[in-house]
Design an enzyme around this catalytic site. Structure first.
Site, mmCIF file in Angstrom:
data_model
loop_
_atom_site.group_PDB
_atom_site.id
_atom_site.type_symbol
_atom_site.label_atom_id
_atom_site.label_comp_id
_atom_site.label_asym_id
_atom_site.label_seq_id
_atom_site.Cartn_x
_atom_site.Cartn_y
_atom_site.Cartn_z
ATOM 1 N N ASN A 1 74.379 46.742 20.314
ATOM 2 C CA ASN A 1 73.654 47.819 19.151
ATOM 3 C C ASN A 1 73.531 47.030 18.077
ATOM 4 O OD1 ASN A 1 72.972 49.721 17.555
ATOM 5 N ND2 ASN A 1 75.016 50.859 17.756
ATOM 6 N N LYS B 1 72.414 47.858 15.008
ATOM 7 C CA LYS B 1 72.468 48.536 13.919
ATOM 8 C C LYS B 1 71.595 48.251 12.918
ATOM 9 C CE LYS B 1 77.321 49.339 15.082
ATOM 10 N NZ LYS B 1 78.501 49.888 14.536
ATOM 11 N N HIS C 1 74.868 58.275 18.629
ATOM 12 C CA HIS C 1 75.869 57.296 18.174
ATOM 13 C C HIS C 1 76.749 57.852 16.910
ATOM 14 C CE1 HIS C 1 77.607 53.866 16.100
ATOM 15 N NE2 HIS C 1 77.386 53.161 17.299
ATOM 16 N N GLU D 1 77.580 56.917 14.237
ATOM 17 C CA GLU D 1 77.119 56.892 12.839
ATOM 18 C C GLU D 1 75.948 57.716 12.553
ATOM 19 O OE1 GLU D 1 76.420 52.553 13.258
ATOM 20 O OE2 GLU D 1 78.645 52.237 13.408
ATOM 21 N N GLU E 1 82.842 55.967 23.082
ATOM 22 C CA GLU E 1 82.986 54.943 21.989
ATOM 23 C C GLU E 1 83.944 55.915 21.066
ATOM 24 O OE1 GLU E 1 79.658 52.076 21.241
ATOM 25 O OE2 GLU E 1 79.208 53.697 20.248
ATOM 26 N N GLY F 1 83.447 49.271 14.896
ATOM 27 C CA GLY F 1 83.714 48.110 13.646
ATOM 28 C C GLY F 1 84.871 48.168 12.928
ATOM 29 N N SER G 1 84.602 47.855 19.040
ATOM 30 C CA SER G 1 85.467 46.623 18.805
ATOM 31 C C SER G 1 85.518 45.724 20.019
ATOM 32 C CB SER G 1 86.602 46.820 18.189
ATOM 33 O OG SER G 1 86.458 47.304 16.884
HETATM 34 C C1 PEP Z 1 78.898 50.371 17.962
HETATM 35 O O1 PEP Z 1 78.326 50.455 16.972
HETATM 36 O O2 PEP Z 1 78.347 50.917 18.998
HETATM 37 C C2 PEP Z 1 80.132 49.471 18.409
HETATM 38 C C3 PEP Z 1 80.783 49.689 19.543
HETATM 39 O O3 PEP Z 1 80.324 48.721 17.108
HETATM 40 P P1 PEP Z 1 81.395 47.446 17.406
HETATM 41 O O4 PEP Z 1 81.253 46.672 18.516
HETATM 42 O O5 PEP Z 1 81.058 46.507 15.970
HETATM 43 O O6 PEP Z 1 82.819 48.311 16.915
#
Ligand code: PEP
Length: 249
Positions: A9, A11, A94, A96, A166, A172, A211
């Site tokens: 992803n 973003k 997601h 966000e 998630e 992040g 992460s």
């Molecule tokens: C994401 O935004 O789906 C995600 C898992 O981000 P990160 O790996 O940076 O935590």
């Protein structure tokens, strides 16, 4: 056997030109085993990405779509356009988008149904906040999000669905769910899918995201319920993403 998936992803990163450059690096990756690799660039970079990925094994994903076919929805993109660009997967719900763009379980559900009706495959994100985790209601939250997202999905469509667990607090932040916690929560999500779709739940891929990176992918992917990863930060650096894709070492 569920085919493992590693999806990036990106973003709001990588202009169209930067997208081309990163995909040229990613095309050199030789995935070991049967891993399905997906990249999800920004909407404005999908055209360039689709052209670069033609004839390769790497699949193209979008980060969002609108739930209507067309019309007065300024700034939005529809499923038909994504398909024309070679998109196969669409990330939906997601955290966000839920946090900053007013995405709700209801709009996620509408998008899931529209995506499936158009022959695209949703990657539905679910996850608890830190407060919800600390209150001990993780399973309740993610199972409700899962069931709400899947309302009205048919038995024939459910095997096209991918779910990404998630935890919001892990996205992040550099904080990852422990492999066993992630495995346990994903098992709960699968039970929720089973309550709606029976044995077909065994064919639904459920990824972990939050992460996940080149250092922890192997441990997370060793868990029996974790079918893959949705990768944010670590998907923007070709060498790191390659190590995640080849998590077997
Ligand atoms: C994401 O935004 O789906 C995600 C898992 O981000 P990160 O790996 O940076 O935590």
């Amino acid at each position: 056997m569920r085919r493992p998936m590693i999806a990036g992803n990106w973003k709001m990163n990588k202009t169209p030109a930067e997208t081309v450059a990163l995909i040229q690096e990613l095309k050199k990756i030789q995935p070991k085993g049967n891993v399905e690799v997906v990249v999800c660039p920004m909407t404005v970079s999908l055209f360039a990405a689709g052209a670069q990925l033609k004839g390769t094994e790497i699949k193209l994903g979008a980060q969002n779509v609108h739930f209507e076919d067309k019309g007065a929805f300024t700034g939005e993109a529809n499923c038909a356009s994504l398909k024309e660009l070679g998109v196969e997967y669409v990330i939906l719900g997601h955290s966000e988008r839920r946090q900053y763009f007013g995405e709700t379980d209801e709009t996620v559900n509408k998008k899931v149904l529209k995506v499936l009706a158009n022959g695209l495959k949703p990657i539905i994100c679910v996850g608890e906040s830190l407060e919800q985790k600390q209150t001990g209601i993780t399973n309740e939250v993610v199972c409700l999000q899962t069931k709400a997202a899947l309302c009205g999905v048919s038995n024939a469509q459910i095997t096209d669905v991918v779910i990404a667990y998630e935890p919001v607090w892990a996205i992040g932040t550099g904080m990852t769910a422990t492999a066993s916690d992630a495995n346990r929560t994903i098992a709960a999500i699968r039970r929720a899918v089973r309550e709606m779709f029976g044995d077909a739940a065994e064919q639904v891929r459920i990824l972990y995201g939050g992460s996940m990176n080149d250092k922890n992918a192997n441990e997370l992917m060793s868990q029996p319920e974790i079918d893959g990863g949705l990768i944010g930060g670590a998907s923007l650096v070709a060498e790191k993403f390659e190590k995640v894709v080849n998590y077997h070492g």
